[in-house]
Design a protein around this motif. Structure first.
Motif, PDB file in Angstrom:
ATOM      1  N   GLY A  15      54.842  53.453  52.882  1.00 27.93           N
ATOM      2  CA  GLY A  15      56.046  52.945  52.218  1.00 27.93           C
ATOM      3  C   GLY A  15      57.012  52.741  53.308  1.00 27.93           C
ATOM      4  N   VAL A  16      58.261  52.907  52.839  1.00 25.53           N
ATOM      5  CA  VAL A  16      59.545  52.514  53.883  1.00 25.53           C
ATOM      6  C   VAL A  16      59.397  53.548  54.894  1.00 25.53           C
ATOM      7  CG1 VAL A  16      61.784  52.518  53.991  1.00 25.53           C
ATOM      8  CG2 VAL A  16      60.964  51.784  51.912  1.00 25.53           C
ATOM      9  N   SER A  17      59.105  54.432  54.950  1.00 30.32           N
ATOM     10  CA  SER A  17      59.134  55.441  56.055  1.00 30.32           C
ATOM     11  C   SER A  17      57.761  55.411  57.096  1.00 30.32           C
ATOM     12  CB  SER A  17      59.130  56.828  55.639  1.00 30.32           C
ATOM     13  OG  SER A  17      58.175  57.260  54.636  1.00 30.32           O
ATOM     14  N   GLY A  18      56.688  55.261  56.281  1.00 26.93           N
ATOM     15  CA  GLY A  18      55.420  54.678  57.102  1.00 26.93           C
ATOM     16  C   GLY A  18      55.511  53.745  57.920  1.00 26.93           C
ATOM     17  N   ILE A  19      55.892  52.428  57.329  1.00 33.44           N
ATOM     18  CA  ILE A  19      56.158  51.232  58.027  1.00 33.44           C
ATOM     19  C   ILE A  19      57.221  51.440  59.091  1.00 33.44           C
ATOM     20  CG2 ILE A  19      56.615  48.665  57.811  1.00 33.44           C
ATOM     21  CD1 ILE A  19      53.849  49.233  56.600  1.00 33.44           C
ATOM     22  N   SER A  20      58.441  51.976  58.946  1.00 32.87           N
ATOM     23  CA  SER A  20      59.264  51.931  59.819  1.00 32.87           C
ATOM     24  C   SER A  20      58.728  52.891  60.985  1.00 32.87           C
ATOM     25  CB  SER A  20      60.535  52.830  59.059  1.00 32.87           C
ATOM     26  OG  SER A  20      61.168  51.986  58.103  1.00 32.87           O
ATOM     27  N   ARG A  41      48.405  48.259  48.244  1.00 33.70           N
ATOM     28  CA  ARG A  41      49.406  47.379  48.814  1.00 33.70           C
ATOM     29  C   ARG A  41      50.494  48.414  49.852  1.00 33.70           C
ATOM     30  NH1 ARG A  41      53.884  49.119  46.519  1.00 33.70           N
ATOM     31  NH2 ARG A  41      53.452  50.667  44.521  1.00 33.70           N
ATOM     32  N   ILE A  42      51.258  47.604  50.441  1.00 33.75           N
ATOM     33  CA  ILE A  42      52.250  48.582  51.054  1.00 33.75           C
ATOM     34  C   ILE A  42      53.627  48.619  50.431  1.00 33.75           C
ATOM     35  CG2 ILE A  42      51.459  47.736  53.435  1.00 33.75           C
ATOM     36  CD1 ILE A  42      54.055  46.029  53.676  1.00 33.75           C
ATOM     37  N   GLY A  43      54.497  49.656  50.693  1.00 35.88           N
ATOM     38  CA  GLY A  43      55.734  49.586  49.671  1.00 35.88           C
ATOM     39  C   GLY A  43      56.092  51.032  49.242  1.00 35.88           C
ATOM     40  N   GLY A  44      54.734  51.509  48.774  1.00 30.76           N
ATOM     41  CA  GLY A  44      55.224  52.972  48.258  1.00 30.76           C
ATOM     42  C   GLY A  44      55.837  52.781  46.865  1.00 30.76           C
ATOM     43  N   ARG A  45      57.042  53.397  46.691  1.00 31.40           N
ATOM     44  CA  ARG A  45      57.829  53.326  45.550  1.00 31.40           C
ATOM     45  C   ARG A  45      58.729  52.124  45.328  1.00 31.40           C
ATOM     46  NH1 ARG A  45      60.044  59.261  45.530  1.00 31.40           N
ATOM     47  NH2 ARG A  45      59.859  58.816  47.825  1.00 31.40           N
ATOM     48  N   VAL A  46      58.450  51.271  46.270  1.00 31.69           N
ATOM     49  CA  VAL A  46      59.217  49.849  46.400  1.00 31.69           C
ATOM     50  C   VAL A  46      58.125  48.810  45.885  1.00 31.69           C
ATOM     51  CG1 VAL A  46      60.238  48.173  47.460  1.00 31.69           C
ATOM     52  CG2 VAL A  46      60.635  50.647  48.263  1.00 31.69           C
ATOM     53  N   ARG A  47      58.261  48.463  44.632  1.00 36.14           N
ATOM     54  CA  ARG A  47      57.280  47.598  43.925  1.00 36.14           C
ATOM     55  C   ARG A  47      57.740  46.551  42.814  1.00 36.14           C
ATOM     56  NH1 ARG A  47      52.727  50.239  40.442  1.00 36.14           N
ATOM     57  NH2 ARG A  47      52.525  48.037  40.244  1.00 36.14           N
ATOM     58  N   ASN A  48      57.429  45.705  42.598  1.00 36.74           N
ATOM     59  CA  ASN A  48      57.917  44.827  41.526  1.00 36.74           C
ATOM     60  C   ASN A  48      56.462  43.964  40.729  1.00 36.74           C
ATOM     61  OD1 ASN A  48      57.500  42.902  44.153  1.00 36.74           O
ATOM     62  ND2 ASN A  48      58.005  41.505  42.592  1.00 36.74           N
TER      63      ASN A  48
END
Length: 267
Positions: A15-20, A41-48
């Motif tokens: 997610g955001v923290s992992g990629i960061s 996919r990547i992104g965690g709770r960021v998705r569309n």
């Protein structure tokens, strides 16, 4: 199935923290990392998702905290990526409440019901104060409607009153540090585009897809063993990964659900 391998650092969650975390490690010369992500996919709770021919955000939707004394790093990334955003001006906002048939409940009816719910809660609080009730009873009265919401209108008002307006405790650090302006992400590429742009800085990509073997998708972590000798991570498909260090970026909800077994247990 992957054989047992060892890396200096394993990051659980993309997610955001992992990629960061991966980006910061790479910037500091630690590129021999492994990222294990449970989904595809990547992104965690960021998705569309596409809905009715347009891109609809199912997770994060706004970039909150712009125009303050400090620069919001998410806003900087959005500007650098050319992400399309729209300023959210709530001064003329209104809440539309729909019934089960899809018709809008008249604004006067909704406003009147909302006003009555607020007045009832205030009267309940004043009554408790007058009877010298303890703090627990006062808090309970402040967070509950006089009766459980039953109709769609009551449910909507209950959500607006408690989940939407009172779910956060002021002051919120995001607004204090970064500013009070908010921008809605209105880009067809989705909010997750920011994550891919961030990932591109340290992972191999091609045509918008991440092809780096340091990122492993569909790897559901079930067990994490830690000792002075390092960390052993076991996934649902039977794979075993070893590392000197692990960064666990899973959400608090995942930790509370006990989906990951820790040996020895976390404090």
């Amino acid at each position: 199935m992957d054989s047992t391998s060892r890396s200096p650092v394993i990051i659980i969650g993309a997610g955001v923290s992992g990629i960061s975390a991966g980006k910061i490690l790479a910037e500091n010369g630690i590129e021999d990392i492994l990222i294990l992500e449970a989904s595809d996919r990547i992104g965690g709770r960021v998705r569309n998702e596409k809905f009715g021919g347009v891109s609809v955000e199912l997770g994060a939707g706004w970039i909150a905290g712009v125009g303050g004394k400090e620069s919001n790093p998410v806003w900087e990334l959005a500007s650098k990526s050319g992400l399309r955003t729209c300023f959210s001006d709530y001064t003329n906002a209104r809440y539309n409440i729909y019934d089960r048939s899809g018709k809008i409940i008249p604004s006067g009816v909704a406003a009147d019901s909302y006003k009555k719910a607020v007045e009832s809660a205030i009267a309940n609080l004043k009554n408790l104060e007058a009877t010298n009730s303890n703090i627990g009873e006062v808090i309970k009265a402040a967070t509950e409607l006089p009766s459980s919401p039953k109709t769609p209108l009551e449910l909507a008002i209950d959500f607006i009153l408690h989940d939407f307006e009172m779910a956060e405790v002021e002051p919120i650090s995001t607004y204090v540090d970064f500013g009070e302006r908010e921008f809605l992400v209105a880009d067809e590429r989705g909010y997750a585009h920011l994550l891919y742009k961030m990932a591109e800085e340290f992972l191999s990509t091609s045509d918008g897809k991440i092809l780096d073997n340091r990122l492993k998708l569909n790897k559901v972590v079930r067990e994490l063993q830690h000792s002075r000798n390092g960390v052993t991570v076991k996934t649902e498909d039977g794979c075993v990964y070893e590392a000197n260090y692990v960064i666990l970026s899973a959400s608090i909800g995942v930790l509370q659900s006990d989906l990951i077994s820790f040996k020895p247990p976390l404090p």
